[in-house]
Design a protein around this motif. Sequence first.
Motif, PDB file in Angstrom:
ATOM      1  N   TRP A 158       0.813  -1.218   0.000  1.00  0.00           N
ATOM      2  CA  TRP A 158       0.000   0.000   0.000  1.00  0.00           C
ATOM      3  C   TRP A 158       0.842   1.262   0.000  1.00  0.00           C
ATOM      4  CZ3 TRP A 158      -4.437  -0.611  -1.910  1.00  0.00           C
ATOM      5  CH2 TRP A 158      -5.175  -1.780  -1.679  1.00  0.00           C
ATOM      6  N   VAL A 159       2.031   1.201   0.590  1.00  0.00           N
ATOM      7  CA  VAL A 159       2.948   2.341   0.490  1.00  0.00           C
ATOM      8  C   VAL A 159       3.297   2.600  -0.973  1.00  0.00           C
ATOM      9  CG1 VAL A 159       5.318   3.107   0.944  1.00  0.00           C
ATOM     10  CG2 VAL A 159       3.927   2.201   2.815  1.00  0.00           C
ATOM     11  N   GLU A 160       3.588   1.539  -1.704  1.00  0.00           N
ATOM     12  CA  GLU A 160       3.904   1.683  -3.128  1.00  0.00           C
ATOM     13  C   GLU A 160       2.709   2.241  -3.896  1.00  0.00           C
ATOM     14  OE1 GLU A 160       6.127   1.735  -6.581  1.00  0.00           O
ATOM     15  OE2 GLU A 160       6.789   1.449  -4.490  1.00  0.00           O
ATOM     16  N   HIS A 161       1.512   1.781  -3.542  1.00  0.00           N
ATOM     17  CA  HIS A 161       0.306   2.320  -4.180  1.00  0.00           C
ATOM     18  C   HIS A 161       0.203   3.823  -3.942  1.00  0.00           C
ATOM     19  CE1 HIS A 161      -3.774   2.597  -5.662  1.00  0.00           C
ATOM     20  NE2 HIS A 161      -4.212   3.029  -4.490  1.00  0.00           N
ATOM     21  N   GLY A 162       0.426   4.248  -2.695  1.00  0.00           N
ATOM     22  CA  GLY A 162       0.355   5.665  -2.381  1.00  0.00           C
ATOM     23  C   GLY A 162       1.371   6.485  -3.149  1.00  0.00           C
ATOM     24  N   LYS A 163       2.593   5.964  -3.257  1.00  0.00           N
ATOM     25  CA  LYS A 163       3.640   6.666  -4.004  1.00  0.00           C
ATOM     26  C   LYS A 163       3.248   6.833  -5.467  1.00  0.00           C
ATOM     27  CE  LYS A 163       7.646   5.110  -1.247  1.00  0.00           C
ATOM     28  NZ  LYS A 163       8.874   4.278  -1.284  1.00  0.00           N
ATOM     29  N   ARG A 164       2.725   5.768  -6.053  1.00  0.00           N
ATOM     30  CA  ARG A 164       2.355   5.811  -7.465  1.00  0.00           C
ATOM     31  C   ARG A 164       1.173   6.749  -7.705  1.00  0.00           C
ATOM     32  NH1 ARG A 164       4.240   1.599 -10.972  1.00  0.00           N
ATOM     33  NH2 ARG A 164       6.002   0.538  -9.998  1.00  0.00           N
ATOM     34  N   CYS A 165       0.275   6.808  -6.750  1.00  0.00           N
ATOM     35  CA  CYS A 165      -0.864   7.719  -6.890  1.00  0.00           C
ATOM     36  C   CYS A 165      -0.413   9.176  -6.863  1.00  0.00           C
ATOM     37  CB  CYS A 165      -1.885   7.454  -5.787  1.00  0.00           C
ATOM     38  SG  CYS A 165      -2.821   5.923  -6.040  1.00  0.00           S
ATOM     39  N   ARG A 166       0.589   9.478  -6.075  1.00  0.00           N
ATOM     40  CA  ARG A 166       1.125  10.843  -6.058  1.00  0.00           C
ATOM     41  C   ARG A 166       1.721  11.210  -7.417  1.00  0.00           C
ATOM     42  NH1 ARG A 166       5.403  12.221  -2.490  1.00  0.00           N
ATOM     43  NH2 ARG A 166       4.491  14.322  -2.327  1.00  0.00           N
ATOM     44  N   LYS A 167       2.366  10.258  -8.075  1.00  0.00           N
ATOM     45  CA  LYS A 167       2.929  10.519  -9.404  1.00  0.00           C
ATOM     46  C   LYS A 167       1.818  10.718 -10.431  1.00  0.00           C
ATOM     47  CE  LYS A 167       6.676  10.710 -10.042  1.00  0.00           C
ATOM     48  NZ  LYS A 167       7.591  11.864  -9.844  1.00  0.00           N
ATOM     49  N   ILE A 168       0.713  10.022 -10.246  1.00  0.00           N
ATOM     50  CA  ILE A 168      -0.429  10.230 -11.136  1.00  0.00           C
ATOM     51  C   ILE A 168      -1.022  11.618 -10.881  1.00  0.00           C
ATOM     52  CG2 ILE A 168      -2.778   9.432 -11.669  1.00  0.00           C
ATOM     53  CD1 ILE A 168      -1.665   6.572 -10.911  1.00  0.00           C
ATOM     54  N   GLY A 169      -1.092  12.014  -9.616  1.00  0.00           N
ATOM     55  CA  GLY A 169      -1.544  13.361  -9.295  1.00  0.00           C
ATOM     56  C   GLY A 169      -0.649  14.417  -9.914  1.00  0.00           C
ATOM     57  N   ASP A 209       5.182   8.815   6.033  1.00  0.00           N
ATOM     58  CA  ASP A 209       6.494   9.434   5.814  1.00  0.00           C
ATOM     59  C   ASP A 209       7.155   8.864   4.548  1.00  0.00           C
ATOM     60  OD1 ASP A 209       6.173  10.970   8.060  1.00  0.00           O
ATOM     61  OD2 ASP A 209       7.567   9.829   9.314  1.00  0.00           O
ATOM     62  N   GLU A 210       7.021   7.571   4.355  1.00  0.00           N
ATOM     63  CA  GLU A 210       7.608   6.946   3.165  1.00  0.00           C
ATOM     64  C   GLU A 210       6.875   7.387   1.899  1.00  0.00           C
ATOM     65  OE1 GLU A 210       7.804   2.689   3.647  1.00  0.00           O
ATOM     66  OE2 GLU A 210       8.727   2.847   5.632  1.00  0.00           O
ATOM     67  N   ILE A 211       5.562   7.453   1.955  1.00  0.00           N
ATOM     68  CA  ILE A 211       4.782   7.858   0.779  1.00  0.00           C
ATOM     69  C   ILE A 211       5.107   9.289   0.369  1.00  0.00           C
ATOM     70  CG2 ILE A 211       2.439   8.408  -0.023  1.00  0.00           C
ATOM     71  CD1 ILE A 211       1.452   6.017   1.608  1.00  0.00           C
ATOM     72  N   PHE A 212       5.227  10.175   1.355  1.00  0.00           N
ATOM     73  CA  PHE A 212       5.423  11.599   1.069  1.00  0.00           C
ATOM     74  C   PHE A 212       6.904  12.003   1.012  1.00  0.00           C
ATOM     75  CE2 PHE A 212       1.208  12.002   3.509  1.00  0.00           C
ATOM     76  CZ  PHE A 212       0.463  11.790   2.350  1.00  0.00           C
ATOM     77  N   ALA A 213       7.795  11.031   1.055  1.00  0.00           N
ATOM     78  CA  ALA A 213       9.228  11.345   1.099  1.00  0.00           C
ATOM     79  C   ALA A 213       9.702  12.078  -0.154  1.00  0.00           C
ATOM     80  CB  ALA A 213      10.033  10.056   1.287  1.00  0.00           C
ATOM     81  N   GLU A 214       9.194  11.690  -1.310  1.00  0.00           N
ATOM     82  CA  GLU A 214       9.617  12.354  -2.547  1.00  0.00           C
ATOM     83  C   GLU A 214       8.950  13.718  -2.658  1.00  0.00           C
ATOM     84  OE1 GLU A 214       9.399  11.914  -7.425  1.00  0.00           O
ATOM     85  OE2 GLU A 214       8.888  10.202  -6.160  1.00  0.00           O
TER      86      GLU A 214
END
Length: 408
Positions: A158-169, A209-214
């Motif tokens: 789910w962390v990876e899902h969150g990261k990828r969703c931010r890139k889609i945003g 924190d991991e999702i929003f790190a980038e």
Amino acid sequence: MSVESNYQVAKELYAQYGIDTDAVLEKLSEIPVSVHCWQIDDLTGFEDFNAKLSGGLAATGNAGGKPKSVPEYFENLTKALKLIPGKKKVAAHAIYLDNGGVNNIDRNAIEPKHFTHWVEYAKEMGIGLDFNPTYFNHAKAEDGFTLSSYDEGIRQFWVEHGKRCRKIGEYFGKEMGQVCYTNHWIPDGYKDITVDKMGPREVLIRSLDEIFAEKIDPAYNVDSVESKLFGLGSEAYVTGSHEFYTNYVANRKNCIICLDAGHYHPTEVISAKLSSYLVFGQEIMLHVSRPMRWDSDHVTILDDETMAIMEEIARYDAFDKVHIGLDFFDASIDRIAATAIGGRTAKKAILKALLQPTAELQKAEHEGNLTKRLALLEEVKGLPFGLVWAKYCEMCGCEQDSWIRRYE
């Protein structure tokens, strides 16, 4: 009488209270409302048109007309959006992807290329886009925990899902030339008595924190986190509570808060909370809904709380800080009409809030003239707001009320 002649009458009446209706209509034309994509199909999405909701979510009712294909879905969404006047966005969910016929694209593998259809659609319609990760309706969410799971494999998925969703945003923001607000809501919690309430929250902090790190340019994507009091299956404990996310946002400063009108105690309202965030300069994402009984997500109407929300924003001229989105689903009535009613209501509430003599009301209050404050608030309720609304619909090339006859 014509719409224009009626409007001129209203304009004169409002002018007696120092309200410039022309300026109000110009202001309203710049304020977007983000229409949620999921009312059209009961949050089924494009992964599986027969999917059943999970994670404490439920769309009740069995009205006909639910779309059975992607083309039919977008046809129905278009019909609804055309009935909502003024500036708009659409909030898409991660399960509304174009998988190109490949059925095994999992949530931790989605990419911007799976959402080009939304960009094409938004450009064609002249609207903006927001986004939502889908942390539910999945085998890896069946035990009730996602980002706060003690199972490292599930958590990382789910962390990876969150990261990828931010890139889609970010992709949406770049393509549309305006900020995409990517809202994160998780269903995590326990059904019954919970002994360790802090442990899952420590895990959730690590995951966020991991999702929003980038770092992503806020001109393209801004993340929000949405709290909830309880859900079906998490009646005793919800990891992502209001207090948790309020503190996370204040301490981390890597996202903003999302307040959903249905996610609190029955007598607790978000209109009372807005100024406490705004006074600290915080941005807020809103999910405007109607909780008849807890988080029942009824179609938004022009009720006291919807008006109070918009009045709070208008009184501080905080439309640049507070981002208005909708979130409801009702399968008991026509889904196109439900979307249109909720969207039109949000616009009406903003207009009605802007048509108040705010400066005079605040002056009376600051001077201690509470009699004038109350008298003035009550008198302006009798002004012909509907005539100004009719003018706005005409300006936007949108039907005022004739569309209702299609449901006779």
